[in-house]
Scaffold this motif. Structure first.
Motif, PDB file in Angstrom:
ATOM      1  N   ALA A  75       0.828  -1.213   0.000  1.00 24.53           N
ATOM      2  CA  ALA A  75       0.000   0.000   0.000  1.00 24.53           C
ATOM      3  C   ALA A  75       0.861   1.261   0.000  1.00 24.53           C
ATOM      4  O   ALA A  75       0.560   2.222  -0.710  1.00 24.53           O
ATOM      5  N   ASP A  85      -2.908   5.201   6.569  1.00 17.99           N
ATOM      6  CA  ASP A  85      -3.957   4.552   5.775  1.00 17.99           C
ATOM      7  C   ASP A  85      -3.579   3.114   5.442  1.00 17.99           C
ATOM      8  O   ASP A  85      -4.433   2.227   5.420  1.00 17.99           O
ATOM      9  N   SER A  89      -5.694  -0.220   6.323  1.00 11.72           N
ATOM     10  CA  SER A  89      -6.039  -1.185   5.282  1.00 11.72           C
ATOM     11  C   SER A  89      -5.574  -2.591   5.655  1.00 11.72           C
ATOM     12  O   SER A  89      -6.332  -3.558   5.524  1.00 11.72           O
TER      13      SER A  89
END
Length: 197
Positions: A75, A85, A89
């Motif tokens: 990511a 984030d 995730s």
């Protein structure tokens, strides 16, 4: 001399008032059927994470920590997500894998495929062929019940809108490994009476 009087004589403790007799217990008839027994034993609900809807985050890390790190790394490095984030995730996916009782090796394989799909490194014709491969896998494992197994897998995924949306938008919903994983979990839930048609 009773115990309370002895305590009073030895320690000067006040003599307690006699205890009121307990109220008579109202007895329920003993459960006789399997469903009555199960209801009595599991009155607070089953401990299955899927049934409760909230898998244990610590359990997700214990079982899928390596996969979660792979998701977080991909990511941030491949998809330019912020570290915060990316962590969220990876946590969400770890909980999804735990909720669906996906084995660690299968979770890693699905993660690798998902990352490849999102990165565009799997040819579109391969993704397009997954639906046929998934149906063949279902027929191989479930035989004449392949269509029912697929319907159950869809019903299970329908209960998780975010997962369903991602599976549909990414094309991963047709991946044979994903379909088989969902079909097996749905079959377990149906056998336990927790997935109805």
């Amino acid at each position: 001399m009773d115990d309370a009087a002895r305590l009073h004589a030895l320690y000067g403790a006040p003599t307690p008032a006699p205890a009121a007799p307990p109220p008579p217990a109202s007895r329920q008839p003993a459960p006789t059927t399997e469903s009555e027994i199960a209801e009595t034993l599991y009155a607070d609900g089953p401990s299955d994470p899927l049934a409760e809807g909230q898998p244990d985050a610590d359990q997700a890390v214990k079982v899928h920590g390596s996969t979660m790190r792979s998701i977080e790394t991909a990511a941030t490095e491949r998809f330019n997500m912020s570290p915060a984030d990316a962590r969220v995730s990876s946590k969400v996916w770890g909980e999804v894998f735990t909720e669906f009782a996906v084995a660690p090796a299968d979770a890693q394989a699905l993660t690798d495929i998902g990352i490849a799909v999102m990165a565009g490194t799997i040819p579109e014709q391969t993704v397009d062929g997954w639906a046929g491969d998934a149906r063949a896998s279902l027929r191989s494992e479930f035989g004449d019940r392949a269509d029912a197994a697929l319907a159950d897998a869809r019903k299970l995924v329908d209960k998780h809108p975010r997962l369903k949306a991602w599976l549909e938008s990414s094309g991963m919903g047709n991946n044979p490994k994903v379909v088989m994983s969902m079909a097996r979990k749905a079959a377990q839930l149906r056998a336990a009476g927790r997935l109805t048609r």
